[in-house]
Design a protein around this motif. Structure first.
Motif, PDB file in Angstrom:
ATOM      1  N   GLN A  72     -50.629 -17.073  25.744  1.00  0.00           N
ATOM      2  CA  GLN A  72     -49.914 -15.858  26.127  1.00  0.00           C
ATOM      3  C   GLN A  72     -49.281 -15.189  24.912  1.00  0.00           C
ATOM      4  O   GLN A  72     -49.327 -13.965  24.770  1.00  0.00           O
ATOM      5  N   VAL A  73     -48.674 -16.002  24.036  1.00  0.00           N
ATOM      6  CA  VAL A  73     -48.023 -15.450  22.847  1.00  0.00           C
ATOM      7  C   VAL A  73     -49.052 -14.828  21.912  1.00  0.00           C
ATOM      8  O   VAL A  73     -48.865 -13.705  21.419  1.00  0.00           O
ATOM      9  N   LEU A  74     -50.143 -15.546  21.668  1.00  0.00           N
ATOM     10  CA  LEU A  74     -51.176 -15.022  20.780  1.00  0.00           C
ATOM     11  C   LEU A  74     -51.837 -13.788  21.368  1.00  0.00           C
ATOM     12  O   LEU A  74     -52.153 -12.832  20.646  1.00  0.00           O
ATOM     13  N   ALA A  75     -52.047 -13.787  22.668  1.00  0.00           N
ATOM     14  CA  ALA A  75     -52.678 -12.634  23.319  1.00  0.00           C
ATOM     15  C   ALA A  75     -51.813 -11.388  23.216  1.00  0.00           C
ATOM     16  O   ALA A  75     -52.339 -10.275  23.099  1.00  0.00           O
ATOM     17  N   SER A  76     -50.497 -11.554  23.233  1.00  0.00           N
ATOM     18  CA  SER A  76     -49.620 -10.381  23.113  1.00  0.00           C
ATOM     19  C   SER A  76     -49.803  -9.704  21.760  1.00  0.00           C
ATOM     20  O   SER A  76     -49.835  -8.462  21.668  1.00  0.00           O
ATOM     21  N   GLY A  77     -49.931 -10.497  20.701  1.00  0.00           N
ATOM     22  CA  GLY A  77     -50.170  -9.910  19.384  1.00  0.00           C
ATOM     23  C   GLY A  77     -51.534  -9.268  19.281  1.00  0.00           C
ATOM     24  O   GLY A  77     -51.672  -8.194  18.667  1.00  0.00           O
ATOM     25  N   PHE A  96     -44.549 -10.345  18.644  1.00  0.00           N
ATOM     26  CA  PHE A  96     -44.634 -11.807  18.721  1.00  0.00           C
ATOM     27  C   PHE A  96     -43.286 -12.424  19.093  1.00  0.00           C
ATOM     28  O   PHE A  96     -43.226 -13.393  19.854  1.00  0.00           O
ATOM     29  N   GLU A  97     -42.202 -11.861  18.554  1.00  0.00           N
ATOM     30  CA  GLU A  97     -40.881 -12.416  18.853  1.00  0.00           C
ATOM     31  C   GLU A  97     -40.531 -12.252  20.334  1.00  0.00           C
ATOM     32  O   GLU A  97     -40.012 -13.181  20.962  1.00  0.00           O
ATOM     33  N   LEU A  98     -40.831 -11.084  20.889  1.00  0.00           N
ATOM     34  CA  LEU A  98     -40.548 -10.863  22.312  1.00  0.00           C
ATOM     35  C   LEU A  98     -41.394 -11.776  23.189  1.00  0.00           C
ATOM     36  O   LEU A  98     -40.906 -12.338  24.180  1.00  0.00           O
ATOM     37  N   ALA A  99     -42.657 -11.933  22.816  1.00  0.00           N
ATOM     38  CA  ALA A  99     -43.517 -12.852  23.567  1.00  0.00           C
ATOM     39  C   ALA A  99     -43.020 -14.291  23.435  1.00  0.00           C
ATOM     40  O   ALA A  99     -43.074 -15.067  24.401  1.00  0.00           O
ATOM     41  N   GLY A 100     -42.524 -14.634  22.261  1.00  0.00           N
ATOM     42  CA  GLY A 100     -41.985 -15.978  22.059  1.00  0.00           C
ATOM     43  C   GLY A 100     -40.748 -16.230  22.901  1.00  0.00           C
ATOM     44  O   GLY A 100     -40.563 -17.328  23.431  1.00  0.00           O
ATOM     45  N   ARG A 101     -39.896 -15.217  23.033  1.00  0.00           N
ATOM     46  CA  ARG A 101     -38.706 -15.384  23.864  1.00  0.00           C
ATOM     47  C   ARG A 101     -39.079 -15.607  25.323  1.00  0.00           C
ATOM     48  O   ARG A 101     -38.472 -16.437  26.012  1.00  0.00           O
ATOM     49  N   TYR A 185     -42.289 -27.541  20.825  1.00  0.00           N
ATOM     50  CA  TYR A 185     -43.225 -26.480  21.209  1.00  0.00           C
ATOM     51  C   TYR A 185     -42.812 -25.128  20.624  1.00  0.00           C
ATOM     52  O   TYR A 185     -43.666 -24.333  20.210  1.00  0.00           O
ATOM     53  N   VAL A 186     -41.513 -24.862  20.611  1.00  0.00           N
ATOM     54  CA  VAL A 186     -41.034 -23.587  20.051  1.00  0.00           C
ATOM     55  C   VAL A 186     -41.402 -23.489  18.577  1.00  0.00           C
ATOM     56  O   VAL A 186     -41.861 -22.430  18.102  1.00  0.00           O
ATOM     57  N   LEU A 187     -41.217 -24.568  17.842  1.00  0.00           N
ATOM     58  CA  LEU A 187     -41.599 -24.569  16.430  1.00  0.00           C
ATOM     59  C   LEU A 187     -43.096 -24.333  16.271  1.00  0.00           C
ATOM     60  O   LEU A 187     -43.528 -23.557  15.395  1.00  0.00           O
ATOM     61  N   GLU A 188     -43.891 -24.949  17.127  1.00  0.00           N
ATOM     62  CA  GLU A 188     -45.338 -24.761  17.047  1.00  0.00           C
ATOM     63  C   GLU A 188     -45.730 -23.332  17.394  1.00  0.00           C
ATOM     64  O   GLU A 188     -46.629 -22.750  16.768  1.00  0.00           O
TER      65      GLU A 188
END
Length: 206
Positions: A72-77, A96-101, A185-188
């Motif tokens: 999901q995070v990668l797809a957002s970028g 990427f930051e918003l998707a990460g949050r 997971y967050v770090l990854e």
């Protein structure tokens, strides 16, 4: 078990409810925080390989988003880079930051509830202890104590204290364990986003 519940009195019912909820949340978090559902080991390498020559098609991006939380995070970028080929680095990084949050919020789901149960269970046990002590003092009549009420008060005090600790200790251990998994997971996710960000910037025009 039923006889123990009867001996512990009404204060044990909130503890039983907490134990059921805690067990359900532990099972749910074990299922949701599996590596295959959050960050599959080879997913980033596959995405970097596909994007080494061109930005993936929308269908591929949609399948990536359905793959896992990392997907999901990668797809957002990828969607942002496709929608705006000249996107600036700061804007892409913000995507990427918003998707990460959003991903972190998803990973931390129910953890606050689990931590609350770990904190509240000993207090509920203490409440049972206080109720039991009230029963004990109530059994001390001027003409002599009532052995039945005295035994009942002791049962309430001891059973609730023990049951509260039995719930709190493993719940706290699972809470700490899941919190550590989320931090890993967050770090990854952050490292994966940075790697894909650097590759997507090659397709943007200065």
């Amino acid at each position: 078990m039923f006889s123990i519940i009867q001996a512990a009195g009404w204060p044990i019912w909130p503890l039983l409810l907490c134990s059921v909820v805690a067990l359900a949340l532990v099972i749910e978090r074990f299922t949701s925080l599996r590596t295959s559902r959050v960050a599959p080991p080879r997913l980033l390498d596959e995405v970097l390989g596909v994007t080494s020559q061109h930005v993936p098609t929308p269908d591929m991006v949609n399948r990536l988003a359905e793959n896992s939380v990392l997907g999901q995070v990668l797809a957002s970028g990828l969607r942002a880079a496709t929608a705006e080929p000249n996107i600036a680095e700061d804007k892409l990084r913000l995507v990427f930051e918003l998707a990460g949050r959003r991903a972190v919020h998803q990973l931390e789901r129910y953890l606050n509830t689990l931590g609350t149960i770990a904190t509240a269970a000993p207090l509920l046990g203490l409440l049972g202890t206080v109720v039991g002590m009230i029963e004990i003092f109530g059994s001390q009549a001027p003409g002599g104590s009532n052995p039945t009420l005295l035994a009942h008060g002791i049962s309430i005090a001891l059973y609730n204290t023990a049951f509260g600790l039995i719930i709190a200790i493993p719940t706290l251990m699972f809470y700490r364990y899941f919190r550590g998994r989320v931090e890993e997971y967050v770090l990854e996710l952050e490292q994966s986003s940075d790697r894909l960000l650097g590759q997507l910037l090659r397709f943007t025009t200065p």
